[in-house]
Design a protein around this motif. Sequence first.
Motif, PDB file in Angstrom:
ATOM      1  N   HIS A  65      38.621  40.787  20.816  1.00 54.71           N
ATOM      2  CA  HIS A  65      39.073  41.725  21.445  1.00 54.71           C
ATOM      3  C   HIS A  65      39.369  42.748  20.344  1.00 54.71           C
ATOM      4  O   HIS A  65      39.632  42.396  19.270  1.00 54.71           O
ATOM      5  CB  HIS A  65      40.402  41.487  22.252  1.00 54.71           C
ATOM      6  CG  HIS A  65      40.450  40.622  23.293  1.00 54.71           C
ATOM      7  ND1 HIS A  65      41.384  40.136  24.135  1.00 54.71           N
ATOM      8  CD2 HIS A  65      39.398  40.205  24.075  1.00 54.71           C
ATOM      9  CE1 HIS A  65      40.994  39.510  25.206  1.00 54.71           C
ATOM     10  NE2 HIS A  65      40.045  39.627  25.317  1.00 54.71           N
ATOM     11  N   GLN A 116      31.355  44.134  30.660  1.00 55.19           N
ATOM     12  CA  GLN A 116      31.197  44.896  29.292  1.00 55.19           C
ATOM     13  C   GLN A 116      30.625  43.712  28.570  1.00 55.19           C
ATOM     14  O   GLN A 116      29.783  43.958  27.474  1.00 55.19           O
ATOM     15  CB  GLN A 116      32.321  45.576  28.773  1.00 55.19           C
ATOM     16  CG  GLN A 116      32.755  46.881  29.473  1.00 55.19           C
ATOM     17  CD  GLN A 116      34.072  47.385  28.938  1.00 55.19           C
ATOM     18  OE1 GLN A 116      34.979  47.704  29.716  1.00 55.19           O
ATOM     19  NE2 GLN A 116      34.209  47.679  27.857  1.00 55.19           N
ATOM     20  N   MET A 117      31.352  42.382  28.430  1.00 55.27           N
ATOM     21  CA  MET A 117      31.023  41.428  27.656  1.00 55.27           C
ATOM     22  C   MET A 117      29.496  40.853  27.936  1.00 55.27           C
ATOM     23  O   MET A 117      28.924  40.369  27.075  1.00 55.27           O
ATOM     24  CB  MET A 117      32.181  40.215  27.593  1.00 55.27           C
ATOM     25  CG  MET A 117      33.376  40.648  26.841  1.00 55.27           C
ATOM     26  SD  MET A 117      34.589  39.516  26.452  1.00 55.27           S
ATOM     27  CE  MET A 117      35.028  39.010  28.282  1.00 55.27           C
ATOM     28  N   PRO A 135      34.528  44.313  23.597  1.00 52.98           N
ATOM     29  CA  PRO A 135      34.684  45.202  24.786  1.00 52.98           C
ATOM     30  C   PRO A 135      35.753  46.257  24.465  1.00 52.98           C
ATOM     31  O   PRO A 135      36.938  45.557  23.861  1.00 52.98           O
ATOM     32  CB  PRO A 135      34.964  44.195  25.826  1.00 52.98           C
ATOM     33  CG  PRO A 135      35.950  43.296  25.436  1.00 52.98           C
ATOM     34  CD  PRO A 135      35.179  42.985  23.963  1.00 52.98           C
ATOM     35  N   GLY A 160      40.952  35.169  25.710  1.00 53.04           N
ATOM     36  CA  GLY A 160      40.457  36.070  25.232  1.00 53.04           C
ATOM     37  C   GLY A 160      40.855  36.367  23.704  1.00 53.04           C
ATOM     38  O   GLY A 160      40.123  36.510  22.728  1.00 53.04           O
ATOM     39  N   ASP A 199      47.184  47.352  32.201  1.00 51.24           N
ATOM     40  CA  ASP A 199      46.430  47.631  30.933  1.00 51.24           C
ATOM     41  C   ASP A 199      47.544  48.276  30.137  1.00 51.24           C
ATOM     42  O   ASP A 199      48.188  49.077  30.479  1.00 51.24           O
ATOM     43  CB  ASP A 199      45.229  48.568  30.940  1.00 51.24           C
ATOM     44  CG  ASP A 199      44.042  47.818  31.682  1.00 51.24           C
ATOM     45  OD1 ASP A 199      43.888  46.807  31.503  1.00 51.24           O
ATOM     46  OD2 ASP A 199      43.280  48.401  32.165  1.00 51.24           O
ATOM     47  N   ARG A 232      36.207  43.908  31.543  1.00 51.09           N
ATOM     48  CA  ARG A 232      35.831  42.898  30.246  1.00 51.09           C
ATOM     49  C   ARG A 232      34.549  42.314  30.765  1.00 51.09           C
ATOM     50  O   ARG A 232      33.643  41.910  29.702  1.00 51.09           O
ATOM     51  CB  ARG A 232      36.929  41.984  30.047  1.00 51.09           C
ATOM     52  CG  ARG A 232      38.110  42.705  29.091  1.00 51.09           C
ATOM     53  CD  ARG A 232      38.713  41.702  28.283  1.00 51.09           C
ATOM     54  NE  ARG A 232      39.621  40.873  28.891  1.00 51.09           N
ATOM     55  CZ  ARG A 232      40.760  40.678  29.200  1.00 51.09           C
ATOM     56  NH1 ARG A 232      41.556  41.706  28.763  1.00 51.09           N
ATOM     57  NH2 ARG A 232      41.329  39.669  30.061  1.00 51.09           N
TER      58      ARG A 232
END
Length: 254
Positions: free
Chosen positions: A95, A78-79, A10, A165, A252, A75
């Motif tokens: 990642h 998207q994953m 992702p 992750g 982030d 995440r």
Amino acid sequence: MQTRVSIVIPTLNEANSLERTLRHLALLHPPAAEIIVVDGGSEDETVAIAEAVAVSGCMPPGTQLHLLETEQRGRSLQMNFGAEAATGDILCFLHADTWVPDDLVKVMSHTLEDAQIACGGFVCLLAGPQTTRWGISLHHYLKTYYAPLLFRPRLFFKGLRLLFGDQVMFCRRQDFWECGGFDPALPIMEDGDLCLKLVQKGRICMVNRVVQTSDRRVAHWGSLKATAIYSYIGFLWGLGVSATYLKKFYADIR
């Protein structure tokens, strides 16, 4: 017949890391069947980098590099999106700022040959251009064991380990979907939640091999603040505090 591995990455504004990650994956031996980059709307050169690597011819024969773009940012979303497109027997969630050993596929395939193991991950070493974060890396390793022992003791003795992750989680595609995949409602701790579901299928295994991930959060926060934030989030999550609430402490960092 060789087990087919699909690697799902992702991305969101990962131009500083993605090319290096993809170049590392080009060196895998044996190679992965496919690498799926799932971009959630990057505003930097992430998409262009993925496209350039895809047409560069650097991937080994038999490895397909796919770029998927989605408006579903996050995440978990998207994953899951990447996993839906995957065709491999094993799903590996990587990642964009994490680098793996060249025998990754062999290690994962060998680990999951044991039918009693449902999911695996690696020892994660946080490092940057100037330093290696030995203390925080050790804490992350120990937390894999002490967190489930403290908060889910019954499941700990059943084989639960709390993977994150950055530890490059992998599992069988069939088990992943039978457990419902990543919870799309979780903005954080989706990896721990998946461990709680997969342990119903079998043990969670910590592979005694190292992967390296960027220390950018630690570099931005500082070691003491980073340790405090990681510990605070993990403790509250273990007590059942909403992941939506916890996300505000985990900004982030690029």
